[in-house]
Enzyme design. Structure first.
Site, PDB file in Angstrom:
ATOM      1  N   ASP A  96       0.843  -1.184   0.000  1.00 17.64           N
ATOM      2  CA  ASP A  96       0.000   0.000   0.000  1.00 17.64           C
ATOM      3  C   ASP A  96       0.887   1.245   0.000  1.00 17.64           C
ATOM      4  O   ASP A  96       1.574   1.522   0.978  1.00 17.64           O
ATOM      5  CB  ASP A  96      -0.861  -0.044   1.275  1.00 17.64           C
ATOM      6  CG  ASP A  96      -2.126   0.751   1.146  1.00 17.64           C
ATOM      7  OD1 ASP A  96      -2.085   1.815   0.507  1.00 17.64           O
ATOM      8  OD2 ASP A  96      -3.146   0.310   1.700  1.00 17.64           O
ATOM      9  N   ASP A 197      -2.697   4.705  -2.527  1.00 17.15           N
ATOM     10  CA  ASP A 197      -3.645   5.362  -1.635  1.00 17.15           C
ATOM     11  C   ASP A 197      -4.088   6.718  -2.214  1.00 17.15           C
ATOM     12  O   ASP A 197      -3.243   7.499  -2.668  1.00 17.15           O
ATOM     13  CB  ASP A 197      -2.914   5.575  -0.297  1.00 17.15           C
ATOM     14  CG  ASP A 197      -3.813   6.024   0.820  1.00 17.15           C
ATOM     15  OD1 ASP A 197      -4.697   5.248   1.210  1.00 17.15           O
ATOM     16  OD2 ASP A 197      -3.622   7.150   1.326  1.00 17.15           O
ATOM     17  N   GLU A 248      -6.610   3.893  -5.496  1.00 19.89           N
ATOM     18  CA  GLU A 248      -7.787   4.245  -4.711  1.00 19.89           C
ATOM     19  C   GLU A 248      -8.238   5.616  -5.178  1.00 19.89           C
ATOM     20  O   GLU A 248      -7.518   6.598  -5.013  1.00 19.89           O
ATOM     21  CB  GLU A 248      -7.470   4.275  -3.221  1.00 19.89           C
ATOM     22  CG  GLU A 248      -8.718   4.532  -2.392  1.00 19.89           C
ATOM     23  CD  GLU A 248      -8.441   5.044  -0.992  1.00 19.89           C
ATOM     24  OE1 GLU A 248      -9.316   4.889  -0.131  1.00 19.89           O
ATOM     25  OE2 GLU A 248      -7.372   5.620  -0.743  1.00 19.89           O
ATOM     26  N   HIS A 322     -10.709  -1.688   5.027  1.00 13.82           N
ATOM     27  CA  HIS A 322     -10.401  -1.190   6.366  1.00 13.82           C
ATOM     28  C   HIS A 322     -11.026   0.176   6.656  1.00 13.82           C
ATOM     29  O   HIS A 322     -10.877   0.685   7.759  1.00 13.82           O
ATOM     30  CB  HIS A 322      -8.883  -1.104   6.516  1.00 13.82           C
ATOM     31  CG  HIS A 322      -8.284  -0.121   5.557  1.00 13.82           C
ATOM     32  ND1 HIS A 322      -8.315  -0.303   4.184  1.00 13.82           N
ATOM     33  CD2 HIS A 322      -7.699   1.079   5.753  1.00 13.82           C
ATOM     34  CE1 HIS A 322      -7.771   0.740   3.596  1.00 13.82           C
ATOM     35  NE2 HIS A 322      -7.371   1.591   4.524  1.00 13.82           N
ATOM     36  N   ASP A 323     -11.647   0.780   5.668  1.00 13.50           N
ATOM     37  CA  ASP A 323     -12.299   2.080   5.876  1.00 13.50           C
ATOM     38  C   ASP A 323     -13.823   1.962   5.901  1.00 13.50           C
ATOM     39  O   ASP A 323     -14.515   2.976   6.019  1.00 13.50           O
ATOM     40  CB  ASP A 323     -11.939   3.053   4.739  1.00 13.50           C
ATOM     41  CG  ASP A 323     -10.458   3.399   4.711  1.00 13.50           C
ATOM     42  OD1 ASP A 323      -9.832   3.435   5.779  1.00 13.50           O
ATOM     43  OD2 ASP A 323      -9.936   3.617   3.598  1.00 13.50           O
TER      44      ASP A 323
HETATM   45  C1  GLC Z   1      -7.136   6.078   2.293  1.00  6.29           C
HETATM   46  C2  GLC Z   1      -6.901   4.953   3.266  1.00  6.29           C
HETATM   47  C3  GLC Z   1      -7.333   5.416   4.634  1.00  6.29           C
HETATM   48  C4  GLC Z   1      -6.482   6.610   5.016  1.00  6.29           C
HETATM   49  C5  GLC Z   1      -6.536   7.692   3.937  1.00  6.29           C
HETATM   50  C6  GLC Z   1      -5.459   8.708   4.140  1.00  6.29           C
HETATM   51  O1  GLC Z   1      -8.449   6.410   2.160  1.00  6.29           O
HETATM   52  O2  GLC Z   1      -7.589   3.808   2.849  1.00  6.29           O
HETATM   53  O3  GLC Z   1      -7.253   4.403   5.588  1.00  6.29           O
HETATM   54  O4  GLC Z   1      -6.922   7.136   6.230  1.00  6.29           O
HETATM   55  O5  GLC Z   1      -6.358   7.180   2.662  1.00  6.29           O
HETATM   56  O6  GLC Z   1      -4.211   8.168   3.821  1.00  6.29           O
END
Ligand code: GLC
Ligand code: CA
Length: 492
Positions: A96, A197, A248, A322-323
């Site tokens: 990640d 990310d 993402e 995880h979010d």
């Molecule tokens: C993404 C991650 C999350 C994190 C955010 C900031 O959305 O999945 O867990 O808090 O980025 O890095």
């Protein structure tokens, strides 16, 4: 043609998977111990959530050193063993990469604070308004303004997330080179997968202006140079090997995603988008509850399935991460039909066109946490919003109810391995509490029952491997307006 359609990815939140040394926190030796379990499930890749050195203000998404493993998870040797041992099971590792921002503890930011102009230019700085207000009125994703004042420069730095996560200046070619170097470093360790990310936020417009309609995201999402920067990263790093990448994409558009993940674009192999996970947001607002809109969910899947296939572009297929809260608790019925709804949701997702993701515990039907006290929560976003919602005048019970539905900690509780103390996750008190239902919902129980959710997932993966039409076939929706059914076929 790329064939990513035969891959299935399993996401591990290292903090919560398996603790091997009794400190209450999951680690790499713990994951290594579970490789046979994962091989039995049949997955191809393990995506590990951010595991680099970090002060952990945002559980590792505030990286202080991209070249070192955070010691809570083990040593570099442990990581190398994991990569090596996984390959024996034909499992690849996906890391990640948190490249939109670094921790303010990162050496670069520390040098910037100490007056080093070279490193100052690694980040995004602006003067405040003549009125003494921050440069723009943008709202951080975790609440509050996105700018933090630094006296030395009489300027503010930008942080779209926590104040300890400073946004990097991708317009600086040195930053882009650093990022490619980091990817390269991990590629040389045998890593072939990368998740990037919030990578569609890396390119900010030159002029930053107040947003009087929203929180500012319309100005910096899918920004002016984002495609160019991704292609540059691809050409300088992961594009040189047979890699699988996923970006993402926060609040993105189909128009941009067909570019990010389109065949021959040389950007990424695939993308995550989140529109289907906002169908239970009232007025598109995460912290306002409403029942989920089934028709909207179907329409979104159909739009994205058809839209992406028209451009030979690949979507990630996912319900959980995880979010996100747990899908059986969200779009299923975790009280009366936990097993049936978990299987139904899995089937609906896994037969679509794209790359399916299974988030740890989803394959045994893990549910939301249903915590009843704020002291049980750990997540920075949940804790911030607890305060924000309370200040807005909501009652304690109402706020707790909202967190039970929306907190990211719902998905972060320790993996439930068996019915022993701490669900077999750890011998010590876990960093985040185990969910009370672990005696019924756990891996040992699932493996002992041929009718379990686990074997259903195993079968879905096997079907995908066996049938080309599941991997590559076209998605054709049927009964689009049916109020209760989501129907599609896959054909050549
Ligand atoms: C993404 C991650 C999350 C994190 C955010 C900031 O959305 O999945 O867990 O808090 O980025 O890095
Ligand atoms: Ca540990």
């Amino acid at each position: 043609m790329n064939n990513f359609g035969n891959k299935v990815i399993y996401q591990i939140y290292p903090k919560s998977y398996k603790d091997s040394n009794g400190d209450g926190i999951g680690d790499f030796p713990g994951i290594i111990e579970k490789l046979p379990y994962l091989a039995n499930l049949g997955i191809d890749y393990i995506w590990l959530n951010a595991c680099f050195v970090s002060p952990q203000n945002d559980n590792g998404y505030d990286v202080a050193d991209y070249y070192e493993i955070d010691p809570t998870y083990g040593t570099m040797e442990d990581f190398e063993h994991l990569v090596h041992d996984a390959k024996k099971y034909h499992i690849e590792i996906m890391l990640d990469m948190v490249f939109n921002h670094t921790s303010t503890q990162h050496e670069w930011f520390q040098k910037a604070l100490a007056g080093d102009e070279t490193y100052k230019n690694y980040y995004i700085w602006r003067k405040g308004k003549p009125s003494g207000k921050p440069p723009t009125n943008w709202v951080s994703k975790f609440g509050g303004n996105t700018w933090e004042y630094v006296e030395r420069y009489d300027e503010y730095y930008l942080h779209l997330y926590d104040v300890s996560q400073a946004d990097l200046n991708w317009d600086n070619p040195d930053v882009r080179n650093e990022m490619a170097k980091i990817v390269d470093f991990w590629m040389h360790k045998g890593v072939t997968g990368f998740r990037f990310d919030v990578v569609n936020l890396i390119s900010k417009p030159e002029t930053l202006e107040d947003d009087f309609e929203g929180d500012g995201r319309r100005f910096y999402t899918d920004g002016p140079h984002v495609h160019e920067y991704l292609r540059g990263l691809n050409n300088a790093s992961f594009g040189k090997i047979d890699s699988l990448t996923v970006g993402e994409m926060s609040s993105t558009s189909l128009e941009n995603c067909v570019k990010y993940a389109g065949e021959n674009r040389q950007e990424l192999s695939s993308v995550f988008n989140f529109h289907h996970l906002k169908v239970d947001y009232k007025h598109k607002e995460k912290w306002s509850l409403k029942d989920f809109d089934f028709q909207e969910l179907k329409d979104l899947f159909i739009t994205w399935q058809e839209g992406m296939q028209d451009y030979d572009a690949w979507n990630a297929l996912f319900w959980c991460n995880h979010d996100q809260p747990r899908v059986v608790s969200r779009f299923g019925n975790d009280r009366s039909y936990p097993k049936e709804s978990a299987k139904m949701l899995a089937t609906a997702l896994h037969m679509m066109r794209g790359i399916p993701y299974i988030y740890q515990g989803e394959e045994i039907g893990m549910t939301n946490a249903y915590f009843t006290d704020i002291s049980e929560y750990r997540d920075v976003e949940s804790l911030n919003y607890y305060d924000i919602l309370k200040k807005s005048g909501k009652k304690e019970s109402e706020v707790m109810h909202i967190l039970q539905e929306r907190s990211r900690d719902n998905g972060r509780t320790p993996m439930q391995w068996d019915a022993s103390a701490n669900a077999g996750f750890s011998e010590a008190t876990p960093w985040l509490q185990v969910i009370k239902n672990y005696k019924e919902i756990n891996v040992e129980a699932a493996l002992a029952n041929l009718d379990s959710v686990f074997y259903h997932y195993q079968k879905l993966i096997a079907l995908r491997k066996e049938y080309k039409v599941i991997q590559q076939g076209r998605f054709v929706p049927l009964a689009k307006e049916h109020p209760e059914l989501f129907v599609y076929k896959r054909i050549f």
